[in-house]
Write a protein that holds these residues in place. Structure first.
Motif, PDB file in Angstrom:
ATOM      1  N   ASN A  39       0.814  -1.213   0.000  1.00  0.00           N
ATOM      2  CA  ASN A  39       0.000   0.000   0.000  1.00  0.00           C
ATOM      3  C   ASN A  39       0.851   1.269   0.000  1.00  0.00           C
ATOM      4  OD1 ASN A  39      -2.462   1.492   0.196  1.00  0.00           O
ATOM      5  ND2 ASN A  39      -2.108   1.727   2.387  1.00  0.00           N
ATOM      6  N   ASP A  40       1.907   1.277   0.766  1.00  0.00           N
ATOM      7  CA  ASP A  40       2.708   2.476   0.984  1.00  0.00           C
ATOM      8  C   ASP A  40       3.926   2.470   0.062  1.00  0.00           C
ATOM      9  OD1 ASP A  40       3.420   4.864   2.176  1.00  0.00           O
ATOM     10  OD2 ASP A  40       4.493   3.896   3.827  1.00  0.00           O
ATOM     11  N   ASN A  41       3.839   3.176  -1.067  1.00  0.00           N
ATOM     12  CA  ASN A  41       4.910   3.254  -2.056  1.00  0.00           C
ATOM     13  C   ASN A  41       5.393   1.856  -2.454  1.00  0.00           C
ATOM     14  OD1 ASN A  41       6.712   4.455  -3.770  1.00  0.00           O
ATOM     15  ND2 ASN A  41       8.184   5.000  -2.179  1.00  0.00           N
ATOM     16  N   PRO A  42       4.501   1.040  -3.026  1.00  0.00           N
ATOM     17  CA  PRO A  42       4.844  -0.355  -3.292  1.00  0.00           C
ATOM     18  C   PRO A  42       5.811  -0.535  -4.463  1.00  0.00           C
ATOM     19  CG  PRO A  42       2.683   0.143  -4.185  1.00  0.00           C
ATOM     20  CD  PRO A  42       3.139   1.369  -3.439  1.00  0.00           C
ATOM     21  N   SER A  43       6.678  -1.519  -4.324  1.00  0.00           N
ATOM     22  CA  SER A  43       7.557  -1.935  -5.411  1.00  0.00           C
ATOM     23  C   SER A  43       7.899  -3.401  -5.181  1.00  0.00           C
ATOM     24  CB  SER A  43       8.837  -1.090  -5.452  1.00  0.00           C
ATOM     25  OG  SER A  43       9.674  -1.407  -4.364  1.00  0.00           O
ATOM     26  N   ILE A  44       8.302  -4.066  -6.228  1.00  0.00           N
ATOM     27  CA  ILE A  44       8.686  -5.470  -6.115  1.00  0.00           C
ATOM     28  C   ILE A  44       9.875  -5.595  -5.152  1.00  0.00           C
ATOM     29  CG2 ILE A  44       9.643  -7.457  -7.354  1.00  0.00           C
ATOM     30  CD1 ILE A  44       6.749  -7.111  -8.030  1.00  0.00           C
ATOM     31  N   LYS A  45      10.860  -4.721  -5.311  1.00  0.00           N
ATOM     32  CA  LYS A  45      12.077  -4.799  -4.500  1.00  0.00           C
ATOM     33  C   LYS A  45      11.778  -4.633  -3.013  1.00  0.00           C
ATOM     34  CE  LYS A  45      16.684  -2.815  -4.014  1.00  0.00           C
ATOM     35  NZ  LYS A  45      17.616  -1.785  -4.474  1.00  0.00           N
ATOM     36  N   SER A  46      11.016  -3.601  -2.645  1.00  0.00           N
ATOM     37  CA  SER A  46      10.732  -3.375  -1.224  1.00  0.00           C
ATOM     38  C   SER A  46       9.831  -4.467  -0.657  1.00  0.00           C
ATOM     39  CB  SER A  46      10.101  -2.000  -1.002  1.00  0.00           C
ATOM     40  OG  SER A  46       8.819  -1.928  -1.606  1.00  0.00           O
ATOM     41  N   SER A  47       8.898  -4.960  -1.463  1.00  0.00           N
ATOM     42  CA  SER A  47       8.020  -6.033  -1.006  1.00  0.00           C
ATOM     43  C   SER A  47       8.811  -7.323  -0.782  1.00  0.00           C
ATOM     44  CB  SER A  47       6.898  -6.278  -2.011  1.00  0.00           C
ATOM     45  OG  SER A  47       6.097  -5.124  -2.130  1.00  0.00           O
ATOM     46  N   LEU A  48       9.729  -7.632  -1.693  1.00  0.00           N
ATOM     47  CA  LEU A  48      10.562  -8.817  -1.532  1.00  0.00           C
ATOM     48  C   LEU A  48      11.406  -8.731  -0.268  1.00  0.00           C
ATOM     49  CD1 LEU A  48      11.780  -9.491  -5.177  1.00  0.00           C
ATOM     50  CD2 LEU A  48      10.302 -10.955  -3.785  1.00  0.00           C
ATOM     51  N   LYS A  49      11.938  -7.568  -0.008  1.00  0.00           N
ATOM     52  CA  LYS A  49      12.758  -7.378   1.198  1.00  0.00           C
ATOM     53  C   LYS A  49      11.932  -7.675   2.451  1.00  0.00           C
ATOM     54  CE  LYS A  49      15.763  -3.970   3.381  1.00  0.00           C
ATOM     55  NZ  LYS A  49      16.297  -2.612   3.315  1.00  0.00           N
ATOM     56  N   PHE A  50      10.708  -7.161   2.502  1.00  0.00           N
ATOM     57  CA  PHE A  50       9.838  -7.404   3.653  1.00  0.00           C
ATOM     58  C   PHE A  50       9.421  -8.868   3.729  1.00  0.00           C
ATOM     59  CE2 PHE A  50       5.547  -7.739   5.437  1.00  0.00           C
ATOM     60  CZ  PHE A  50       5.798  -7.270   6.721  1.00  0.00           C
ATOM     61  N   LEU A  51       9.009  -9.438   2.611  1.00  0.00           N
ATOM     62  CA  LEU A  51       8.508 -10.816   2.600  1.00  0.00           C
ATOM     63  C   LEU A  51       9.590 -11.824   2.964  1.00  0.00           C
ATOM     64  CD1 LEU A  51       6.247 -10.634  -0.573  1.00  0.00           C
ATOM     65  CD2 LEU A  51       5.489 -10.754   1.811  1.00  0.00           C
ATOM     66  N   ARG A  52      10.818 -11.558   2.603  1.00  0.00           N
ATOM     67  CA  ARG A  52      11.909 -12.481   2.935  1.00  0.00           C
ATOM     68  C   ARG A  52      12.201 -12.476   4.434  1.00  0.00           C
ATOM     69  NH1 ARG A  52      14.904 -10.641  -2.354  1.00  0.00           N
ATOM     70  NH2 ARG A  52      14.263 -12.348  -3.732  1.00  0.00           N
ATOM     71  N   LYS A  53      11.912 -11.379   5.109  1.00  0.00           N
ATOM     72  CA  LYS A  53      12.165 -11.278   6.544  1.00  0.00           C
ATOM     73  C   LYS A  53      10.967 -11.705   7.384  1.00  0.00           C
ATOM     74  CE  LYS A  53      15.360  -7.389   6.220  1.00  0.00           C
ATOM     75  NZ  LYS A  53      15.584  -5.997   6.625  1.00  0.00           N
ATOM     76  N   THR A  54       9.782 -11.732   6.790  1.00  0.00           N
ATOM     77  CA  THR A  54       8.552 -11.920   7.554  1.00  0.00           C
ATOM     78  C   THR A  54       7.831 -13.178   7.093  1.00  0.00           C
ATOM     79  OG1 THR A  54       8.428  -9.505   7.521  1.00  0.00           O
ATOM     80  CG2 THR A  54       6.538 -10.671   8.411  1.00  0.00           C
ATOM     81  N   THR A  55       7.957 -14.228   7.885  1.00  0.00           N
ATOM     82  CA  THR A  55       7.424 -15.540   7.497  1.00  0.00           C
ATOM     83  C   THR A  55       5.923 -15.522   7.288  1.00  0.00           C
ATOM     84  OG1 THR A  55       9.208 -16.570   8.733  1.00  0.00           O
ATOM     85  CG2 THR A  55       7.352 -17.970   8.165  1.00  0.00           C
ATOM     86  N   TRP A  56       5.178 -14.918   8.219  1.00  0.00           N
ATOM     87  CA  TRP A  56       3.719 -14.955   8.120  1.00  0.00           C
ATOM     88  C   TRP A  56       3.235 -14.239   6.859  1.00  0.00           C
ATOM     89  CZ3 TRP A  56       1.183 -10.369   7.815  1.00  0.00           C
ATOM     90  CH2 TRP A  56       1.817  -9.237   8.333  1.00  0.00           C
ATOM     91  N   ALA A  57       3.893 -13.166   6.470  1.00  0.00           N
ATOM     92  CA  ALA A  57       3.494 -12.422   5.268  1.00  0.00           C
ATOM     93  C   ALA A  57       3.823 -13.233   4.013  1.00  0.00           C
ATOM     94  CB  ALA A  57       4.190 -11.066   5.237  1.00  0.00           C
ATOM     95  N   ARG A  58       4.997 -13.847   4.004  1.00  0.00           N
ATOM     96  CA  ARG A  58       5.383 -14.672   2.855  1.00  0.00           C
ATOM     97  C   ARG A  58       4.413 -15.834   2.688  1.00  0.00           C
ATOM     98  NH1 ARG A  58      10.245 -15.618   4.231  1.00  0.00           N
ATOM     99  NH2 ARG A  58       9.888 -17.583   5.284  1.00  0.00           N
ATOM    100  N   GLU A  59       4.001 -16.453   3.807  1.00  0.00           N
ATOM    101  CA  GLU A  59       3.047 -17.563   3.728  1.00  0.00           C
ATOM    102  C   GLU A  59       1.720 -17.111   3.133  1.00  0.00           C
ATOM    103  OE1 GLU A  59       3.098 -18.865   7.781  1.00  0.00           O
ATOM    104  OE2 GLU A  59       4.762 -20.257   7.435  1.00  0.00           O
ATOM    105  N   LYS A  60       1.256 -15.924   3.500  1.00  0.00           N
ATOM    106  CA  LYS A  60       0.004 -15.412   2.940  1.00  0.00           C
ATOM    107  C   LYS A  60       0.122 -15.177   1.434  1.00  0.00           C
ATOM    108  CE  LYS A  60      -1.985 -13.423   7.046  1.00  0.00           C
ATOM    109  NZ  LYS A  60      -3.122 -12.618   7.375  1.00  0.00           N
TER     110      LYS A  60
END
Length: 137
Positions: A39-60
């Motif tokens: 939602n907040d200034n989305p990009s593939i790169k920033s989303s990947l960075k978050f998803l790689r660190k956050t298991t529950w988000a990656r699972e969703k």
């Protein structure tokens, strides 16, 4: 885990995210999965960075991808997908029990019992603060 039974085997997180982002768009992704990186200034790169660190988000994200392609959930995601919001996990229950113990109200006989008494005593205390300096006794 036997990777032959895992429909995500061989797929990178970037490929999964790119696929669902092109299908749903950033707004649609945010509607499906409430994660600020969508939602907040989305990009593939920033989303990947978050998803790689956050298991529950990656699972969703993985579950959304599998549901989009009508693929079977691998065993490690079945527990995540089938757990209802009303059934907290053992980890959550332990945290709630600890929270209840550490924040339980303690009764002190010197403390007022209701809000009006509390406000009255607070105003009396504030009037007496530095009274010796201001000459008010």
């Amino acid at each position: 885990m036997n990777q032959a039974n895992n429909p995500l085997h061989g797929l990178t997180l970037e490929a999964i995210l790119t696929d669902i982002q092109s299908h749903y768009g950033w707004e649609g992704l945010y509607q499906k999965i409430r994660i600020n990186c969508f939602n907040d200034n989305p990009s593939i790169k920033s989303s990947l960075k978050f998803l790689r660190k956050t298991t529950w988000a990656r699972e969703k994200v993985e579950i959304l991808y599998l549901n989009k392609h009508k693929l079977a959930l691998p065993p490690h995601l079945v527990a995540v997908y089938t757990q209802s919001p009303k059934e907290p996990s053992a980890k959550t229950q332990g945290a709630k029990a600890h929270s209840a113990r550490s924040h339980s109200p303690k009764s002190h006989s010197s403390q007022p019992t209701n809000a009006r008494q509390s406000d009255a005593s607070a105003s009396d205390d504030s009037a007496n603060v530095n009274a010796h300096i201001w000459g008010k006794n």
